[in-house]
Enzyme design. Structure first.
Site, mmCIF file in Angstrom:
data_model
loop_
_atom_site.group_PDB
_atom_site.id
_atom_site.type_symbol
_atom_site.label_atom_id
_atom_site.label_comp_id
_atom_site.label_asym_id
_atom_site.label_seq_id
_atom_site.Cartn_x
_atom_site.Cartn_y
_atom_site.Cartn_z
ATOM 1 N N CYS A 96 -30.271 -7.748 -37.367
ATOM 2 C CA CYS A 96 -31.072 -6.821 -36.564
ATOM 3 C C CYS A 96 -30.207 -5.676 -36.013
ATOM 4 C CB CYS A 96 -31.731 -7.572 -35.417
ATOM 5 S SG CYS A 96 -32.991 -8.717 -36.001
ATOM 6 N N CYS A 177 -35.755 -5.265 -37.614
ATOM 7 C CA CYS A 177 -35.824 -5.997 -36.351
ATOM 8 C C CYS A 177 -34.811 -5.435 -35.359
ATOM 9 C CB CYS A 177 -35.582 -7.485 -36.591
ATOM 10 S SG CYS A 177 -34.101 -7.845 -37.531
#
Ligand SMILES: *[C@@H]1O[C@H](CO)[C@@H](O)[C@H](O)[C@H]1NC(C)=O
Ligand SMILES: *[C@@H]1O[C@H](CO)[C@@H](O)[C@H](O)[C@H]1NC(C)=O
Ligand SMILES: *[C@@H]1O[C@H](CO)[C@@H](O)[C@H](O)[C@H]1NC(C)=O
Length: 288
Positions: A96, A177
């Site tokens: 992420c 993300c």
């Protein structure tokens, strides 16, 4: 200029070195992305496409699935579905906070990603890496690629190249993300365009439950024109879409690193002489 590049490519003999072909194709592909519909040239599948693709990843299996998706299809009739098996064979997950999206900022994006080493772009995914800058299409009654001509991207709904990039972009955005970064070009009208890959595919594939912040960076050419900012033009539309879908976001049109990167490449620019000055008046918006 477009016609010239395209014309130059058509006279390349099969013996021309691969790097030259790739450079030419890069230029052509870039023009194609920037102004779809303006190009009328009919380029065929990139010469030596198999060697290029297999050479990039050394994976015959993925090549086989790619070939299966494309050949024996009419060249305007390859949907994202046709690539399904191929994409199943190349699952990827990414850490992420590293996803970098961009639109009409390709050159700057490359130097940005090179300096801020942790960024990942679509071109860093397996599919992005393998098929970057290539062109291909099949023919209905033949088991090979069509090396003499492929339809224009804008001429068909299910263009084999477009369909692959559409699916690759969608996969990339669905995986995104943490904090993601979006690099947009404030020197053009519609920096955020619903017709771009970002505006038509990626934005809608982002998941507000996975994405923590969408950090928008609007960057203009040093010499202008200065058309769009966080508060003016299509960026406002983008922010509205994000807000309505429940994303948190920030937007800056005075990013220090990006400005310095541009100045390194073009130190004579007058805006670079006063760079330090203007940076102290840096303005940015933050919303929760
Ligand atoms: C396109 O594909 C569909 C389904 O695979 C097929 O029914 C149709 O005939 C194809 N059209 C052309 C022009 O090849
Ligand atoms: C913005 O777009 C224009 C036109 O495509 C291009 O020439 C310029 O390099 C882009 N600027 C940035 C900062 O990417
Ligand atoms: C994510 O972005 C927000 C807003 O820009 C920032 O406050 C936060 O520190 C960022 N988090 C990470 C992990 O980068």
């Amino acid at each position: 200029m477009h016609k010239h590049e395209a014309g130059a490519l058509q006279v390349i003999s099969p013996k021309t070195s691969v790097p030259f072909v790739m450079i030419s194709v890069t230029v052509w592909f870039l023009m194609f992305l920037l102004c779809p519909g303006q190009l009328r040239a009919q380029l065929g599948t990139t010469a030596n496409i198999k060697h290029i693709v297999v050479g990039r990843l050394d994976c015959e299996e993925i090549w086989r699935q790619f070939e299966e998706a494309v050949v024996r299809q009419s060249s305007c009739n390859v949907t994202v579905e046709h690539y399904r098996h191929m994409f199943y064979s190349m699952p990827q997950t990414w850490p992420c906070d590293r996803f970098l999206f961009w639109s009409k900022t390709r050159t700057l994006m490359h130097s940005y990603a090179a300096v801020v080493r942790h960024f990942w772009t679509l071109e860093d995914t397996l599919a992005g890496y393998m098929f970057n800058d290539l062109i291909w299409c099949g023919q209905e009654e033949d088991s090979g690629f069509d090396f003499s001509s492929c339809p224009e991207w804008s001429a068909c709904r299910n263009h084999p190249v477009y369909s692959l990039w559409r699916q690759a972009s969608q996969n990339f955005a669905e995986m995104a993300c943490g904090n993601i970064t979006v690099l947009l070009n404030g020197s053009i009208v519609n920096a955020f365009s619903r017709k771009s890959m970002f505006g038509s595919i990626e934005l809608d594939s982002l998941n507000p439950h996975r994405v923590n912040y969408v950090n928008i960076k609007v960057v203009t050419n040093l010499e202008g024109p200065f058309i769009e900012t966080c508060r003016e033009g299509s960026i406002v539309d983008l922010i509205q879409v994000l807000q309505s879908r429940g994303f948190r976001w920030t937007c800056t049109d005075k990013d220090q690193i990006l400005m310095i990167l541009q100045c390194i490449q073009n130190p004579q620019q007058s805006s670079c002489q006063t760079c330090a000055n203007s940076l102290s008046h840096r303005k940015s918006l933050t919303f929760k």
